[in-house]
Scaffold this motif. Structure first.
Motif, mmCIF file in Angstrom:
data_model
loop_
_atom_site.group_PDB
_atom_site.id
_atom_site.type_symbol
_atom_site.label_atom_id
_atom_site.label_comp_id
_atom_site.label_asym_id
_atom_site.label_seq_id
_atom_site.Cartn_x
_atom_site.Cartn_y
_atom_site.Cartn_z
ATOM 1 N N GLU A 50 0.845 -1.187 0.000
ATOM 2 C CA GLU A 50 0.000 0.000 0.000
ATOM 3 C C GLU A 50 0.885 1.243 0.000
ATOM 4 O O GLU A 50 1.873 1.309 0.720
ATOM 5 N N ASN A 74 5.169 4.874 1.318
ATOM 6 C CA ASN A 74 4.541 3.712 1.963
ATOM 7 C C ASN A 74 4.427 3.906 3.477
ATOM 8 O O ASN A 74 4.172 2.955 4.202
ATOM 9 N N SER A 76 2.262 4.927 6.418
ATOM 10 C CA SER A 76 0.815 5.039 6.629
ATOM 11 C C SER A 76 0.404 6.423 7.147
ATOM 12 O O SER A 76 -0.706 6.873 6.899
ATOM 13 N N LYS A 107 -4.511 6.645 -3.162
ATOM 14 C CA LYS A 107 -3.986 5.426 -2.553
ATOM 15 C C LYS A 107 -3.882 4.352 -3.631
ATOM 16 O O LYS A 107 -4.798 4.160 -4.421
ATOM 17 N N LEU A 109 -1.905 0.377 -4.829
ATOM 18 C CA LEU A 109 -1.270 -0.884 -4.478
ATOM 19 C C LEU A 109 -0.162 -1.082 -5.506
ATOM 20 O O LEU A 109 -0.423 -1.042 -6.718
ATOM 21 N N LYS A 142 -6.161 1.780 -5.359
ATOM 22 C CA LYS A 142 -6.711 0.932 -4.304
ATOM 23 C C LYS A 142 -8.179 1.253 -4.111
ATOM 24 O O LYS A 142 -8.568 2.424 -4.047
#
Length: 144
Positions: A50, A74, A76, A107, A109, A142
């Protein structure tokens, strides 16, 4: 009565000068090669990580002097804010992000191969480089 004072002052000044010289960076602290996507080797491969798209504005007198950059983080904590933390969490694609993904805060992936050099981005206000170059092998938005 003040005859000892100049000696103490001179000793203190010499000690401070030596401390300053010893604290300077050595040639080992400086990267011998410019951090470069083409010449750097892959050290790590990651899949389905993520990340969030981070926009770094170009031609900023107090920051990035180059063109606008869209990079990935990456961390968070960066998912929730409009800025980013400068560090190893920043991933700079060797090939720029396609226009579909150039949206601050998007966001995603990603799967990528991380290069061995650290210091892909320079910012004059930080007095140093940060971020890793990566070869993206996959990227998708995402689902929220």
């Amino acid at each position: 009565m003040s005859y000892g004072s100049p000696k103490k002052l001179r000793f203190t000044m010499i000690a401070l000068a030596l401390l300053f010289i010893l604290a300077q960076c050595t040639s080992d602290d400086i990267q011998s090669e410019q951090c470069n996507c083409e010449s750097a080797t892959v050290t790590e491969e990651n899949k389905d990580v993520e990340a969030v798209v981070v926009f770094i504005q170009g031609n900023n007198p107090n920051g990035n002097q180059g063109p606008d950059n869209y990079v990935l983080s990456n961390d968070s904590a960066d998912f929730k804010r409009s800025s980013h933390v400068a560090g190893p969490n920043i991933l700079v694609p060797c090939d720029s992000l396609s226009t579909n993904f150039r949206k601050q805060g998007l966001k995603v992936l990603i799967s990528y191969k991380r290069k061995d050099c650290y210091g892909a981005i320079t910012q004059p206000t930080l007095h140093g480089n940060y971020g890793y170059f990566v070869d993206l092998t996959a990227i998708k938005a995402k689902n929220l």
